[in-house]
Design an enzyme around this catalytic site. Structure first.
Site, PDB file in Angstrom:
ATOM      1  N   SER A 194       1.178  -1.749  -0.125  1.00  0.00           N
ATOM      2  CA  SER A 194      -0.186  -0.288  -0.256  1.00  0.00           C
ATOM      3  C   SER A 194       1.325   1.541  -0.023  1.00  0.00           C
ATOM      4  CB  SER A 194      -0.567  -0.161   1.277  1.00  0.00           C
ATOM      5  OG  SER A 194      -1.416   1.261   1.158  1.00  0.00           O
ATOM      6  N   GLY A 195       0.423   2.667  -0.119  1.00  0.00           N
ATOM      7  CA  GLY A 195       1.159   3.644   0.082  1.00  0.00           C
ATOM      8  C   GLY A 195       2.653   3.428  -0.630  1.00  0.00           C
ATOM      9  N   ILE A 196       2.983   4.108  -0.128  1.00  0.00           N
ATOM     10  CA  ILE A 196       4.400   4.295  -0.186  1.00  0.00           C
ATOM     11  C   ILE A 196       5.299   3.437  -0.359  1.00  0.00           C
ATOM     12  CG2 ILE A 196       6.861   5.151   0.807  1.00  0.00           C
ATOM     13  CD1 ILE A 196       5.010   7.406   2.118  1.00  0.00           C
ATOM     14  N   ASP A 202       4.194  -8.246   3.242  1.00  0.00           N
ATOM     15  CA  ASP A 202       2.776  -7.619   4.137  1.00  0.00           C
ATOM     16  C   ASP A 202       2.341  -8.174   4.814  1.00  0.00           C
ATOM     17  OD1 ASP A 202       1.320  -5.380   4.643  1.00  0.00           O
ATOM     18  OD2 ASP A 202       1.803  -4.517   2.862  1.00  0.00           O
ATOM     19  N   VAL A 225       6.423  -7.572  10.283  1.00  0.00           N
ATOM     20  CA  VAL A 225       7.497  -7.496  11.251  1.00  0.00           C
ATOM     21  C   VAL A 225       6.941  -7.181  13.009  1.00  0.00           C
ATOM     22  CG1 VAL A 225       8.022  -6.384   9.115  1.00  0.00           C
ATOM     23  CG2 VAL A 225       7.183  -4.835  10.824  1.00  0.00           C
ATOM     24  N   TYR A 257       4.588   7.265  18.230  1.00  0.00           N
ATOM     25  CA  TYR A 257       5.586   7.494  16.934  1.00  0.00           C
ATOM     26  C   TYR A 257       5.980   8.664  16.432  1.00  0.00           C
ATOM     27  CZ  TYR A 257       5.201   8.460  11.631  1.00  0.00           C
ATOM     28  OH  TYR A 257       4.639   8.218   9.561  1.00  0.00           O
ATOM     29  N   LYS A 285       9.711   7.398  14.961  1.00  0.00           N
ATOM     30  CA  LYS A 285      10.566   7.741  13.807  1.00  0.00           C
ATOM     31  C   LYS A 285      12.037   8.477  14.320  1.00  0.00           C
ATOM     32  CE  LYS A 285       7.506   5.842  10.628  1.00  0.00           C
ATOM     33  NZ  LYS A 285       7.839   4.947   9.711  1.00  0.00           N
ATOM     34  N   THR A 320      -1.301   9.880   0.232  1.00  0.00           N
ATOM     35  CA  THR A 320      -2.025   8.147   0.588  1.00  0.00           C
ATOM     36  C   THR A 320      -3.150   7.695   0.579  1.00  0.00           C
ATOM     37  OG1 THR A 320      -0.674   7.781   2.835  1.00  0.00           O
ATOM     38  CG2 THR A 320       0.729   7.369   0.669  1.00  0.00           C
TER      39      THR A 320
END
Ligand code: NAD
Length: 256
Positions: free
Chosen positions: A22-24, A43, A70, A162, A166, A197
């Protein structure tokens, strides 16, 4: 050793991308396929991964889906071994899978905190470790996806876990990029700004004023296209960036 991979010629090279459904992540997978690479999408089993892989295979691309959570840290070495068995020696890896749960700092439970750290930090580190072990013999390039939330206090959303995860990912890329330089394994981070996204598509409809506030803080005056993040990742995976390791590349539309 200087790799002769150019961004336009990743032909036959093998890459794995977590969160590639998905997305990026999907944009990164597509960008690598366009350049002739073989790509493993790692995934969740309930993601669009299998569907996306089938669609890309029908277009003649070399893509395979692997069921990989993960945050299941003990499984990651086996996943990396399986990718290598199916697709061949691994040239590059992208730790892209991430979750962003909004929560007021006063309200975090240990479980909620650990959920974000388990995917974004533990999952990123141990998946990078598993794939780096496979690259030890021949070198390679690794990109870890951080965020503008690593360096800036983004708002109005509140997600301390988050941002902290990061920031740790960005610094990990610097630590590993230096520690593994002698092995010929380069490690860099990309820190995207707000990127258009699927989740942001929904925000545009549900909360346009928040999206406008984010855009106001970018000097390019817009959201990023996932393709722009993918291009920077391809650059860092390719031989065009052979002299770069341990850096954080901010692809943020000039967010300040
Ligand atoms: P997305 O939600 O569209 O895609 C994330 C993918 O990761 C999904 O396919 C999901 O199934 C997968 N995933 C989630 N948990 C997983 C797990 N435990 N194991 C394996 N896969 C898992 O998100 P996106 O916007 O494309 O974000 C991709 C990365 O970029 C994330 O790390 C995110 O934090 C980062 N990022 C995104 C933005 C943005 O504006 N979209 C900005 C900065 C950073």
């Amino acid at each position: 050793m200087i790799s002769n991979n150019t961004a336009n010629g990743l032909n036959g090279q093998v890459f794995a991308v977590t969160g590639g459904a998905s997305g990026i992540g999907l944009s990164i997978v597509s960008a690598l396929c366009e350049r002739g690479a073989s790509v493993a999408i790692l995934d969740l089993p309930n993601s669009q991964g299998a569907l996306v892989a089938t669609r890309l295979q029908e277009e003649g691309k070399h893509v395979q889906f692997f069921d990989a959570n993960v945050s299941e840290l003990e499984r990651l070495d086996d996943v990396a071994a399986e990718v290598e068995k199916q697709l061949g020696p691994i040239s590059g890896f992208v730790a892209n899978a991430g979750i962003s749960r909004v929560c007021a700092a006063m309200d975090y439970t240990p479980e909620a905190w650990r959920e974000t750290m388990g995917v974004n930090l533990d999952g990123a580190f141990f998946s990078v470790q598993a794939f780096a072990r496979r690259m030890r013999a021949h070198g390679g390039s690794i990109v870890m996806i951080s965020s503008i939330a690593a360096k800036h206090v983004v708002s109005p959303e509140t997600h301390a876990a988050y941002g902290a995860s990061k920031a740790a990912v960005a610094h990990l890329a610097s630590l590993l990029g230096i520690e593994w330089a002698s092995l010929g394994i380069r490690v860099n981070a990309v820190a995207p700004g707000y990127t258009d996204t699927p989740i942001l598509q929904k925000m545009k409809t549900d909360d346009p004023s928040t999206v406008a506030a984010w855009v106001n803080r970018t000097h390019l005056g817009r959201l990023l296209d996932p393709q722009e993040i993918a291009n920077s990742v391809v650059f860092l995976l390719s031989g065009y960036s052979s002299g770069i390791t341990g850096t954080v590349l901010e692809v943020d539309a000039g967010y300040r």
